[in-house]
Write an enzyme that holds these catalytic residues in place. Structure first.
Site, mmCIF file in Angstrom:
data_model
loop_
_atom_site.group_PDB
_atom_site.id
_atom_site.type_symbol
_atom_site.label_atom_id
_atom_site.label_comp_id
_atom_site.label_asym_id
_atom_site.label_seq_id
_atom_site.Cartn_x
_atom_site.Cartn_y
_atom_site.Cartn_z
ATOM 1 N N THR A 1 0.866 -1.191 0.000
ATOM 2 C CA THR A 1 0.000 0.000 0.000
ATOM 3 C C THR A 1 0.899 1.237 0.000
ATOM 4 O O THR A 1 0.933 1.991 0.973
ATOM 5 C CB THR A 1 -0.895 0.005 1.265
ATOM 6 N N ASN B 1 2.709 3.562 14.290
ATOM 7 C CA ASN B 1 3.890 3.924 13.499
ATOM 8 C C ASN B 1 4.232 5.400 13.646
ATOM 9 O O ASN B 1 5.413 5.769 13.713
ATOM 10 C CB ASN B 1 3.685 3.560 12.019
ATOM 11 N N VAL C 1 21.165 8.234 11.515
ATOM 12 C CA VAL C 1 21.137 9.061 10.302
ATOM 13 C C VAL C 1 19.718 9.403 9.879
ATOM 14 O O VAL C 1 19.508 10.114 8.915
ATOM 15 C CB VAL C 1 21.793 8.335 9.110
ATOM 16 N N CYS D 1 7.629 1.764 5.742
ATOM 17 C CA CYS D 1 6.358 2.081 6.389
ATOM 18 C C CYS D 1 6.274 3.419 7.111
ATOM 19 O O CYS D 1 5.258 4.108 6.970
ATOM 20 C CB CYS D 1 5.984 0.962 7.340
ATOM 21 N N PHE D 2 7.273 3.803 7.901
ATOM 22 C CA PHE D 2 7.105 5.004 8.729
ATOM 23 C C PHE D 2 6.710 6.218 7.891
ATOM 24 O O PHE D 2 5.728 6.888 8.161
ATOM 25 C CB PHE D 2 8.381 5.310 9.515
ATOM 26 N N ARG E 1 25.474 5.489 13.001
ATOM 27 C CA ARG E 1 24.675 4.632 13.884
ATOM 28 C C ARG E 1 25.258 4.540 15.289
ATOM 29 O O ARG E 1 24.779 3.748 16.102
ATOM 30 C CB ARG E 1 24.579 3.224 13.281
HETATM 31 N N1 LIG Z 1 7.300 -4.479 5.774
HETATM 32 C C1 LIG Z 1 6.916 -4.420 7.029
HETATM 33 O O1 LIG Z 1 7.713 -4.528 7.941
HETATM 34 C C2 LIG Z 1 5.496 -4.222 7.381
HETATM 35 C C3 LIG Z 1 4.548 -3.932 6.416
HETATM 36 N N2 LIG Z 1 3.236 -3.743 6.771
HETATM 37 C C4 LIG Z 1 2.222 -3.487 5.748
HETATM 38 O O2 LIG Z 1 1.943 -4.725 5.069
HETATM 39 C C5 LIG Z 1 1.653 -4.482 3.700
HETATM 40 C C6 LIG Z 1 2.588 -5.305 2.832
HETATM 41 O O3 LIG Z 1 3.910 -4.856 3.054
HETATM 42 P P1 LIG Z 1 5.169 -5.679 2.530
HETATM 43 O O4 LIG Z 1 4.957 -7.127 2.797
HETATM 44 O O5 LIG Z 1 6.364 -5.001 3.071
HETATM 45 O O6 LIG Z 1 5.040 -5.402 0.950
HETATM 46 P P2 LIG Z 1 5.791 -6.155 -0.234
HETATM 47 O O7 LIG Z 1 5.862 -5.190 -1.338
HETATM 48 O O8 LIG Z 1 7.029 -6.824 0.276
HETATM 49 O O9 LIG Z 1 4.779 -7.342 -0.627
HETATM 50 C C7 LIG Z 1 3.538 -7.155 -1.217
HETATM 51 C C8 LIG Z 1 3.329 -8.240 -2.273
HETATM 52 O O10 LIG Z 1 1.987 -8.154 -2.750
HETATM 53 C C9 LIG Z 1 1.979 -8.552 -4.114
HETATM 54 N N3 LIG Z 1 0.738 -8.117 -4.759
HETATM 55 C C10 LIG Z 1 0.326 -6.846 -5.015
HETATM 56 N N4 LIG Z 1 -0.886 -6.850 -5.593
HETATM 57 C C11 LIG Z 1 -1.261 -8.150 -5.702
HETATM 58 C C12 LIG Z 1 -2.418 -8.805 -6.200
HETATM 59 N N5 LIG Z 1 -3.457 -8.100 -6.681
HETATM 60 N N6 LIG Z 1 -2.474 -10.146 -6.163
HETATM 61 C C13 LIG Z 1 -1.429 -10.859 -5.670
HETATM 62 N N7 LIG Z 1 -0.317 -10.301 -5.172
HETATM 63 C C14 LIG Z 1 -0.227 -8.961 -5.187
HETATM 64 C C15 LIG Z 1 3.237 -7.908 -4.661
HETATM 65 O O11 LIG Z 1 3.635 -8.547 -5.872
HETATM 66 C C16 LIG Z 1 4.226 -8.084 -3.503
HETATM 67 O O12 LIG Z 1 5.018 -9.249 -3.662
HETATM 68 C C17 LIG Z 1 1.761 -2.978 3.502
HETATM 69 O O13 LIG Z 1 0.477 -2.418 3.639
HETATM 70 C C18 LIG Z 1 2.649 -2.532 4.645
HETATM 71 O O14 LIG Z 1 2.391 -1.215 5.040
HETATM 72 C C19 LIG Z 1 2.824 -3.874 8.057
HETATM 73 C C20 LIG Z 1 3.709 -4.193 9.050
HETATM 74 C C21 LIG Z 1 5.106 -4.398 8.790
HETATM 75 O O1 LIG Z 2 4.464 -1.008 9.811
HETATM 76 C C1 LIG Z 2 5.602 -1.424 9.680
HETATM 77 O O2 LIG Z 2 6.127 -1.673 8.604
HETATM 78 C C2 LIG Z 2 6.494 -1.611 10.844
HETATM 79 O O3 LIG Z 2 7.270 -0.400 10.953
HETATM 80 C C3 LIG Z 2 8.277 -0.440 11.953
HETATM 81 O O4 LIG Z 2 9.166 -1.513 11.696
HETATM 82 P P1 LIG Z 2 10.373 -1.409 10.640
HETATM 83 O O5 LIG Z 2 10.188 -0.214 9.779
HETATM 84 O O6 LIG Z 2 10.467 -2.742 9.998
HETATM 85 O O7 LIG Z 2 11.682 -1.247 11.534
HETATM 86 P P2 LIG Z 2 12.006 -0.354 12.854
HETATM 87 O O8 LIG Z 2 12.747 -1.205 13.786
HETATM 88 O O9 LIG Z 2 10.817 0.330 13.360
HETATM 89 O O10 LIG Z 2 13.013 0.717 12.261
HETATM 90 C C4 LIG Z 2 12.571 1.751 11.398
HETATM 91 C C5 LIG Z 2 13.720 2.737 11.169
HETATM 92 O O11 LIG Z 2 13.970 3.486 12.343
HETATM 93 C C6 LIG Z 2 15.347 3.434 12.674
HETATM 94 N N1 LIG Z 2 15.476 3.513 14.139
HETATM 95 C C7 LIG Z 2 14.777 2.646 14.923
HETATM 96 C C8 LIG Z 2 14.875 2.751 16.292
HETATM 97 C C9 LIG Z 2 15.697 3.725 16.873
HETATM 98 O O12 LIG Z 2 15.826 3.873 18.108
HETATM 99 N N2 LIG Z 2 16.384 4.567 16.056
HETATM 100 C C10 LIG Z 2 16.297 4.483 14.701
HETATM 101 O O13 LIG Z 2 16.919 5.276 13.986
HETATM 102 C C11 LIG Z 2 15.825 2.108 12.084
HETATM 103 O O14 LIG Z 2 17.210 2.100 11.886
HETATM 104 C C12 LIG Z 2 15.040 2.082 10.788
HETATM 105 O O15 LIG Z 2 15.679 2.832 9.791
HETATM 106 C C13 LIG Z 2 7.616 -0.689 13.309
HETATM 107 O O16 LIG Z 2 8.629 -0.792 14.299
HETATM 108 C C14 LIG Z 2 6.786 -1.952 13.277
HETATM 109 O O17 LIG Z 2 6.112 -2.115 14.513
HETATM 110 C C15 LIG Z 2 5.775 -1.845 12.145
HETATM 111 O O18 LIG Z 2 5.015 -3.039 12.048
#
Ligand SMILES: NC(=O)C1=CN([C@@H]2O[C@H](COP(=O)(O)OP(=O)(O)OC[C@H]3O[C@@H](n4cnc5c(N)ncnc54)[C@H](O)[C@@H]3O)[C@@H](O)[C@H]2O)C=CC1
Ligand SMILES: O=C(O)[C@H]1O[C@H](OP(=O)(O)OP(=O)(O)OC[C@H]2O[C@@H](n3ccc(=O)[nH]c3=O)[C@H](O)[C@@H]2O)[C@H](O)[C@@H](O)[C@@H]1O
Length: 463
Positions: free
Chosen positions: A92, A225, A271, A277-278, A443
């Site tokens: 998204t 977030n 940095v 996501c953030f 860092r």
């Molecule tokens: N990356 C993270 O640490 C976190 C991500 N999220 C949320 O989870 C969601 C997914 O994030 P990621 O896994 O990082 O994304 P990603 O980009 O790694 O994976 C998404 C996948 O969905 C597939 N896709 C898209 N449209 C599709 C469709 N119509 N049918 C089948 N496959 C399809 C893409 O090809 C891609 O492989 C986002 O909304 C993100 O904000 C939430 C918490 C943590």
């Molecule tokens: O929605 C999401 O995608 C996720 O976003 C973050 O997770 P993520 O982005 O994977 O990693 P973080 O550990 O949060 O780090 C984010 C960034 O902040 C930086 N950071 C983190 C912590 C800190 O004290 N200082 C700092 O600079 C990290 O180096 C990194 O660049 C949240 O921590 C998760 O809870 C959430 O699910």
């Protein structure tokens, strides 16, 4: 009783989350589907080093569950139809076009999923929002699903994911909480919530499972977030003050973190935060606030992004300034490209902006990251610089290991906190470099006194 789960989206969330659900629910068949054939092939590859996502502990779980009750496939229609519960875990990203460009979440992939489910489903389904979504998206999904002609009942739940990359598996195995938003006023809603809770209860205790209405659940994810990112922006703002006052940001963070109302986590100056996501989620929140005319609220949260941009630029400027105001033609080693350690993800990594700034200053960059591929680094640089691959390869060098990178370098710039960077022999490294040898530790992972003693001109963040 849920027998079969489908997860649409085999990315950083869909892959690890479903691997853990499959591990803990051997009685459920879990199929993760994606339109990206290469990604699915990588999930199915025999060599576990070739999985598309690097997360400590992930390969072991995939080895135990794959082709037992965890399957990866591109057959989206079949997986939808055969499941009782469908997780939508697609990307998204921030919109890059049209209304809300650069701010609103792009929901086209979500809408495509909803339309596909409506078209294909022939039996009742529980549809779970796993992706991070703007508040009230469930109503859009609901109205699309209503168009289904197959006389199928859909129940929608919001179950946002809180895992952080690099610690995804431990976060999933031991979550602080599991949030389930649903229609708890209706029997069908209650049953759907119970069905999803039942899956988590196989390894998470009941007191950690929170149930709210669907809008609170959607909004809580963006809020979490925004609050987390705001802490980093705040401590980074303090790092700038520390640098001009001889205060030390690590000491300040330690001192304030001991106040249990503040807490010690997420106060590490850096940095600047990165990751997929953030930034996108805060921009999304800003857009939502603006669309309701809440301009002061929008400005408040936008400041977190502005502060983060400032921190990245401030760090890059410091590199140039300390190196006698020019880095033109100088060999600068960048250690780290991922947005944090223990992941191969470089989306929105601070390294990209800092590299771009140094390229504009005509530095000669030599880059090494333990898990991000050269292909990914060049593709990130193509996007930000506008140069093509050939132009970039003429001036930028990417390495598979740090062994041969330091020879005749003017400076080392640490951009990711990988553990291996702490273990290098910096006496040897210093001997290979030109004088004066600089280290810019973005860092704060090295010991400043030790580095000064070796003879480096060492600069950390906020000290
Ligand atoms: N990356 C993270 O640490 C976190 C991500 N999220 C949320 O989870 C969601 C997914 O994030 P990621 O896994 O990082 O994304 P990603 O980009 O790694 O994976 C998404 C996948 O969905 C597939 N896709 C898209 N449209 C599709 C469709 N119509 N049918 C089948 N496959 C399809 C893409 O090809 C891609 O492989 C986002 O909304 C993100 O904000 C939430 C918490 C943590
Ligand atoms: O929605 C999401 O995608 C996720 O976003 C973050 O997770 P993520 O982005 O994977 O990693 P973080 O550990 O949060 O780090 C984010 C960034 O902040 C930086 N950071 C983190 C912590 C800190 O004290 N200082 C700092 O600079 C990290 O180096 C990194 O660049 C949240 O921590 C998760 O809870 C959430 O699910």
């Amino acid at each position: 009783m849920i027998k079969s789960i489908c997860c649409i989206g085999a990315g950083y969330v869909g892959g690890p989350t479903m691997a853990v659900i499959a591990l803990k629910n051997p009685h459920i068949k879990v199929t993760v589907v994606d339109v990206n054939q290469d990604r699915i092939n990588a999930w199915n590859s025999q060599d576990l080093d070739l999985l598309p996502i690097y997360e400590p502990g992930l390969a072991d779980i995939v080895a135990k569950t794959r082709n037992v009750n965890l399957f990866f496939s591109t057959n989206v229609d079949e997986a939808i139809d055969q499941s009782d519960m469908i997780f939508i875990s697609v990307n998204t990203p921030t919109k890059t076009y049209g209304i809300g460009k650069g701010m609103a979440a792009d929901l086209k992939y979500i809408e495509l999923c909803a339309r596909q489910i409506a078209r294909v489903a022939t039996t009742d389904k529980i549809v779970v929002e796993k992706s991070t979504l703007p508040v009230r998206t469930a109503s859009t999904i609901k109205s699309i699903l209503k168009q289904s002609h197959n006389n199928v009942k859909f129940e929608i739940l919001s179950n946002p994911e809180f895992l952080a990359e690099g610690t995804a598996i431990t976060d999933l195995l031991n979550p602080d909480r599991v949030l389930i938003g649903g229609d708890y006023h209706t029997e069908d809603g209650k049953n759907a919530i119970a069905a999803l809770s039942g899956i988590y209860l196989n390894w998470v205790t009941g007191d950690k499972i929170i149930t709210t209405n669907i809008w609170s659940s959607e909004l809580s994810k963006l809020t979490a977030n925004a609050f987390l990112a705001q802490r980093i922006a705040s401590v980074n703002a303090m790092s700038a003050i520390c640098e001009v006052t001889e205060a030390n940001v690590d000491e300040v963070a330690y001192a304030i973190g001991k106040d249990t109302r503040i807490g010690e986590k997420f106060l590490k100056a850096s940095v600047g935060f990165g990751g997929s996501c953030f930034q996108k989620d805060i921009l999304n929140l800003v857009y939502i606030a603006k669309s309701f005319g809440l301009n002061e609220v929008a400005d408040y949260w936008e400041q977190v992004i502005l502060m983060n941009n400032y921190q990245k630029k401030r760090f890059a400027q410091k590199v140039v300034q300390k190196m006698f105001n020019t880095v033109s033609g100088k060999k600068i080693v960048l250690l780290g490209w991922a947005f944090k350690k223990d992941t191969n993800d470089s989306r929105e990594s601070a390294a990209i902006d800092i590299a771009n700034y140094l390229i504009e200053e005509q530095a000669e960059l030599h880059i090494y990251d333990p898990k991000v591929t050269a292909q990914q680094i060049f593709s990130d640089l193509e996007r930000i610089t506008g140069d093509n691959l050939q132009q970039l390869q003429e001036k930028i060098h990417v390495y598979n290991s740090a062994e041969a990178i330091f020879n005749n370098a003017h400076a080392i710039v640490i951009l990711t906190e990988w553990d291996e960077f702490k273990t290098y022999n910096y006496i040897d490294i210093k001997n290979q470099m030109l004088e004066p040898a600089f280290i810019f530790d973005g860092r704060n992972i090295l010991n400043p006194a030790e580095m000064h003693q070796i003879g480096f001109q060492y600069y950390g963040i906020g000290k």
